[in-house]
Scaffold this motif. Structure first.
Motif, short mmCIF file in Angstrom:
data_model
loop_
_atom_site.label_atom_id
_atom_site.label_comp_id
_atom_site.label_asym_id
_atom_site.label_seq_id
_atom_site.Cartn_x
_atom_site.Cartn_y
_atom_site.Cartn_z
N ASN A 163 0.80 -1.23 0.00
CA ASN A 163 0.00 0.00 0.00
C ASN A 163 0.83 1.27 0.00
O ASN A 163 0.39 2.30 -0.53
N ARG A 164 2.02 1.22 0.55
CA ARG A 164 2.89 2.40 0.49
C ARG A 164 3.33 2.66 -0.94
O ARG A 164 3.25 3.79 -1.44
N ASP A 165 3.76 1.61 -1.62
CA ASP A 165 4.18 1.75 -3.01
C ASP A 165 3.01 2.09 -3.91
O ASP A 165 3.12 2.88 -4.86
N LEU A 166 1.85 1.51 -3.63
CA LEU A 166 0.63 1.78 -4.40
C LEU A 166 0.32 3.27 -4.40
O LEU A 166 0.06 3.87 -5.45
N ALA A 167 0.32 3.87 -3.22
CA ALA A 167 0.01 5.31 -3.11
C ALA A 167 1.09 6.15 -3.77
O ALA A 167 0.80 7.21 -4.35
N TYR A 168 2.34 5.71 -3.66
CA TYR A 168 3.43 6.43 -4.32
C TYR A 168 3.20 6.44 -5.83
O TYR A 168 3.31 7.49 -6.49
N GLN A 169 2.88 5.27 -6.39
CA GLN A 169 2.64 5.18 -7.84
C GLN A 169 1.46 6.05 -8.27
O GLN A 169 1.51 6.71 -9.32
N ALA A 170 0.39 6.04 -7.48
CA ALA A 170 -0.79 6.84 -7.82
C ALA A 170 -0.44 8.33 -7.85
O ALA A 170 -0.83 9.07 -8.77
N THR A 171 0.29 8.77 -6.84
CA THR A 171 0.67 10.18 -6.76
C THR A 171 1.60 10.56 -7.92
O THR A 171 1.42 11.60 -8.56
N GLY A 199 3.14 6.64 1.57
CA GLY A 199 3.53 6.59 0.17
C GLY A 199 3.22 7.88 -0.57
O GLY A 199 4.02 8.35 -1.40
N TYR A 200 2.07 8.45 -0.26
CA TYR A 200 1.67 9.74 -0.85
C TYR A 200 2.67 10.84 -0.47
O TYR A 200 3.16 11.60 -1.32
N THR A 313 -1.61 -2.70 -10.78
CA THR A 313 -1.43 -2.12 -12.12
C THR A 313 -2.20 -0.81 -12.19
O THR A 313 -3.18 -0.61 -11.47
N ILE A 314 -1.75 0.08 -13.05
CA ILE A 314 -2.46 1.33 -13.29
C ILE A 314 -3.37 1.13 -14.49
O ILE A 314 -2.91 0.75 -15.56
N THR A 315 -4.67 1.34 -14.28
CA THR A 315 -5.64 1.22 -15.36
C THR A 315 -6.11 2.61 -15.76
O THR A 315 -6.82 3.28 -15.01
#
Length: 324
Positions: A163-171, A199-200, A313-315
């Motif tokens: 979840n830390r990496d997920l939020a980093y990727q989203a940001t 992550g954000y 994955t980013i959709t």
């Protein structure tokens, strides 16, 4: 009222976990004297499991207990599907126990109910354990694994997205599209929410951007609707929603105010369930593989090779605009 292992523990003066081990015929750190005492108390109280207490010596059943938190999101069906499929392949049945939504009493009862059965393992989906629950699980000697939740230590079995990496990727995705004023909204302060918040902040700091205040919520649609006004007051151009339900709530509230998505506000969602496909516009998302999280958690609790973190994955859909 039917006696439970909690009643036996209270009268015997031992822990619930010790009672569970004795009645489940599991070897452990208890003496023959303690075993005899527990079986005697169980018989006196009229405790029954599938037979009378004195006949409780039996083989382990081929059943996994799934304890699930009623988080107001819509990802649990995919997790359950993954668990059912993989459990079946390994010759295991699945029983599902309801733990409410952040209800410590129901959660505790669900764990005790699982311990009262002769289960192969226990899966805990989106469950935030307190110290008492963790002690029960650790002392039971029954394998257990947290599902879609990482408690921050590899010592406790878990399968989740990172979840830390997920939020980093989203940001970073939004920053790469020209957004510099980005808000994170709709999450709580438990493990998953705290990891996403970290992550954000990591991504904003790495790009030397100032981060607006996190807008808390409970992952629900209603939370998203209520938060839209605060998002507008922040003056951001893009928002990361803590769940698809939060994103859908933000989208509905924005459209009711006459806003155009994504021209007036870009929305990126976390989860990537069917909700993202049926909204107008469709929601760009960090898509979690909940089915795989479920199946991998079965592997882990059964002692099979398994992932700790399942990749996301980013959709790309239509709810994020390029900021000029």
């Amino acid at each position: 009222m039917k006696p439970t292992i909690k009643d036996i523990a209270a009268k015997s003066g031992v822990s619930i976990a010790t009672v569970s081990r004795v009645l489940g015929n599991k070897t452990g750190s208890y003496s023959k004297k303690t075993q005899t005492k527990i079986l005697k108390v169980a018989k006196e109280l009229g405790y029954r499991k599938n037979s009378v207490a004195v006949d409780l010596v039996k083989k382990r059943s081929d059943v996994i207990a799934l304890i699930i938190n009623a988080t107001p999101t819509n990802f649990s069906t995919q997790i359950i599907d993954g668990i059912q499929q993989r459990a079946g392949e390994l010759g295991q049945g699945v029983i599902i126990l309801y733990a409410g939504n952040r209800d410590n009493t129901l959660q505790h009862k669900a764990i005790i109910t699982a311990l009262e059965r002769s289960v192969t393992g226990i899966l805990l989906a989106a469950i935030e354990p307190d110290d008492e629950d963790l002690t029960l699980l650790k002392e039971s000697r029954i394998p257990y694994c947290f599902v879609s939740l990482y408690l921050g230590t590899r010592d406790i079995l878990a399968v989740s997205s990172d979840n830390r990496d997920l939020a980093y990727q989203a940001t970073q995705y939004l920053i790469d599209r020209g957004h510099t004023r980005i808000s994170l909204v709709g999450l709580d302060g438990y493990h998953t929410g705290s990891q996403r918040e970290a992550g954000y902040h990591d991504a904003m700091a790495a790009n030397q951007l100032s981060a607006p205040a996190i807008l808390p919520g409970d992952y629900s649609y209603e939370s998203g609707v209520k938060l839209l006004q605060q998002v507008r007051e922040q003056g951001v151009t893009a928002v990361i929603a803590a769940s698809d339900m939060v994103a859908a709530g933000l989208l509905t509230a924005a459209q009711q105010l006459g806003m155009t998505i994504p021209d007036d506000l870009s929305i990126m969602s976390i989860d990537g369930t069917i909700i993202c496909q049926i909204t107008t516009p469709a929601l760009t998302s960090m898509t979690q593989d909940f089915y795989r999280i479920g199946s991998q958690s079965v592997n882990k609790v059964m002692g099979q090779p398994a992932e700790d973190f399942v990749p996301v994955t980013i959709t790309t859909r239509a709810s994020v605009a390029i900021q000029k």
